[in-house]
Write a protein that holds these residues in place. Structure first.
Motif, PDB file in Angstrom:
ATOM      1  N   VAL A 248       5.198  -0.099   6.700  1.00 32.29           N
ATOM      2  CA  VAL A 248       4.665  -0.365   5.368  1.00 32.29           C
ATOM      3  C   VAL A 248       3.548  -1.401   5.501  1.00 32.29           C
ATOM      4  O   VAL A 248       3.731  -2.429   6.162  1.00 32.29           O
ATOM      5  CB  VAL A 248       5.753  -0.888   4.411  1.00 32.29           C
ATOM      6  N   THR A 249       2.397  -1.128   4.891  1.00 30.40           N
ATOM      7  CA  THR A 249       1.281  -2.071   4.919  1.00 30.40           C
ATOM      8  C   THR A 249       1.307  -2.933   3.661  1.00 30.40           C
ATOM      9  O   THR A 249       1.347  -2.416   2.542  1.00 30.40           O
ATOM     10  CB  THR A 249      -0.067  -1.343   5.016  1.00 30.40           C
TER      11      THR A 249
ATOM     12  N   ALA B  85       7.516  -7.677  14.546  1.00 29.87           N
ATOM     13  CA  ALA B  85       7.461  -6.435  13.775  1.00 29.87           C
ATOM     14  C   ALA B  85       6.250  -6.374  12.860  1.00 29.87           C
ATOM     15  O   ALA B  85       6.110  -5.438  12.080  1.00 29.87           O
ATOM     16  CB  ALA B  85       8.737  -6.285  12.945  1.00 29.87           C
ATOM     17  N   VAL B  86       5.361  -7.373  12.954  1.00 27.52           N
ATOM     18  CA  VAL B  86       4.197  -7.456  12.069  1.00 27.52           C
ATOM     19  C   VAL B  86       2.916  -7.331  12.888  1.00 27.52           C
ATOM     20  O   VAL B  86       2.763  -7.982  13.921  1.00 27.52           O
ATOM     21  CB  VAL B  86       4.194  -8.788  11.293  1.00 27.52           C
ATOM     22  N   SER B  87       2.005  -6.491  12.428  1.00 26.88           N
ATOM     23  CA  SER B  87       0.711  -6.323  13.088  1.00 26.88           C
ATOM     24  C   SER B  87      -0.395  -6.389  12.046  1.00 26.88           C
ATOM     25  O   SER B  87      -0.162  -6.156  10.855  1.00 26.88           O
ATOM     26  CB  SER B  87       0.648  -4.996  13.841  1.00 26.88           C
ATOM     27  N   LEU B  88      -1.605  -6.705  12.504  1.00 19.73           N
ATOM     28  CA  LEU B  88      -2.734  -6.855  11.588  1.00 19.73           C
ATOM     29  C   LEU B  88      -3.261  -5.491  11.168  1.00 19.73           C
ATOM     30  O   LEU B  88      -3.514  -4.624  11.999  1.00 19.73           O
ATOM     31  CB  LEU B  88      -3.841  -7.663  12.260  1.00 19.73           C
ATOM     32  N   ALA B  89      -3.426  -5.308   9.864  1.00 18.19           N
ATOM     33  CA  ALA B  89      -3.962  -4.064   9.337  1.00 18.19           C
ATOM     34  C   ALA B  89      -5.415  -4.216   8.900  1.00 18.19           C
ATOM     35  O   ALA B  89      -6.235  -3.331   9.124  1.00 18.19           O
ATOM     36  CB  ALA B  89      -3.113  -3.570   8.164  1.00 18.19           C
TER      37      ALA B  89
ATOM     38  N   VAL C 100      -1.230  -6.740   6.457  1.00 17.83           N
ATOM     39  CA  VAL C 100      -0.405  -6.660   7.656  1.00 17.83           C
ATOM     40  C   VAL C 100       0.524  -5.456   7.518  1.00 17.83           C
ATOM     41  O   VAL C 100       0.896  -5.065   6.404  1.00 17.83           O
ATOM     42  CB  VAL C 100       0.420  -7.942   7.872  1.00 17.83           C
ATOM     43  N   THR C 101       0.877  -4.879   8.658  1.00 15.86           N
ATOM     44  CA  THR C 101       1.783  -3.747   8.664  1.00 15.86           C
ATOM     45  C   THR C 101       3.128  -4.185   9.205  1.00 15.86           C
ATOM     46  O   THR C 101       3.215  -4.769  10.292  1.00 15.86           O
ATOM     47  CB  THR C 101       1.230  -2.594   9.521  1.00 15.86           C
TER      48      THR C 101
ATOM     49  N   GLN D 107       0.872  -1.176   0.000  1.00 13.30           N
ATOM     50  CA  GLN D 107       0.000   0.000   0.000  1.00 13.30           C
ATOM     51  C   GLN D 107       0.906   1.223   0.000  1.00 13.30           C
ATOM     52  O   GLN D 107       1.448   1.616   1.026  1.00 13.30           O
ATOM     53  CB  GLN D 107      -0.897  -0.012   1.227  1.00 13.30           C
ATOM     54  N   GLY D 108       1.095   1.813  -1.165  1.00 12.07           N
ATOM     55  CA  GLY D 108       2.070   2.886  -1.293  1.00 12.07           C
ATOM     56  C   GLY D 108       3.398   2.310  -1.750  1.00 12.07           C
ATOM     57  O   GLY D 108       3.490   1.170  -2.217  1.00 12.07           O
TER      58      GLY D 108
END
Length: 233
Positions: free
Chosen positions: A47-48, A77-81, A113-114, A37-38
């Motif tokens: 970054v997502t 370092a990963v989270s749910l977007a 994921v972000t 995304q971007g």
């Protein structure tokens, strides 16, 4: 009235017809794909990443995915977007698992994921992923794309990454030393140098000056005692 096909062309017509039948009967090749995304630039973040897991089954919904993270990205370092309602992300060894209620059979799974920070030396990030269905079936999208196998049957999702911005040095590559930069000094070396009073330019150090002063005082005192003794009658 019968339709006659010349013998020379009959085999070609039959082969083409068989090919069309086989093509129509074969299942559509699904994939797990990833996009950013971007802009996706090495050494930057957050970054997502958006994933799309295509459904191969029309009778069983998707209940989860397990993804292995590329080197340089830890599970923490990963989270749910984004994800379907009721789905949750959990870190696992070397990656993450996303799971929840079964999707509608035949419906693709979309989630995001972000990542806190992309590796500074990355040019491509590969995310081997195992897709699970409610009936227990698993599709392992884990095969890398290589020069030897440019089009694997079960390719792992991959994301091209732009080079890191100027000034960002990959952590695995130490910064080159220059002739103008002095060699680093450890804490032990710094402590020893401060305690010894050793001069930096090769001249007389503080310790030497103090020693000379003490010797001079001792000589003066001794000389005074000797002169007083000689002056007595």
């Amino acid at each position: 009235m019968s339709l006659l096909i010349p013998v020379g062309r009959s085999s070609a017509v039959l082969a083409a017809t068989a090919g069309l039948v086989l093509l129509g009967a074969g299942p559509a090749l699904a994939h797990v794909e990833v996009t950013a995304q971007g802009a996706a630039q090495a050494g930057t973040g957050p970054v997502t990443l958006l994933f799309s897991a295509e459904a191969e089954s029309t009778t069983s919904g998707i209940v989860g995915v397990r993804t292995q993270l590329p080197e340089g990205i830890g599970p923490g370092a990963v989270s749910l977007a984004s994800a379907p309602q009721g789905w949750a992300l959990a870190p696992i060894a070397g990656g993450f698992e996303l799971s929840g209620p079964a999707t509608v059979p035949g419906e693709d799974l979309a989630y995001g994921v972000t990542v806190a920070l992309l590796p500074a030396d990355a040019t491509e990030l590969v995310f081997p992923t195992v897709q699970r269905y409610a009936d227990g079936r698993e599709d392992a999208w884990i095969e890398p794309v290589t020069d030897a196998v440019p089009d694997p049957g079960m390719p792992a999702p991959a994301l091209a990454v732009a080079p890191a911005p100027p000034g960002v040095t990959p952590s695995a590559t130490p910064a080159p030393a220059t002739t103008d930069t002095p060699a680093p000094t450890t804490a032990a070396e710094t402590s020893d140098a401060a305690g010894s009073g050793a001069p930096e330019d090769g001249g007389i150090g503080t310790g030497t000056v103090v020693l000379l002063a003490v010797l001079a005082v001792a000589v003066a005192v001794t000389a005074g005692v000797v002169l007083r003794r000689r002056a007595r009658p």
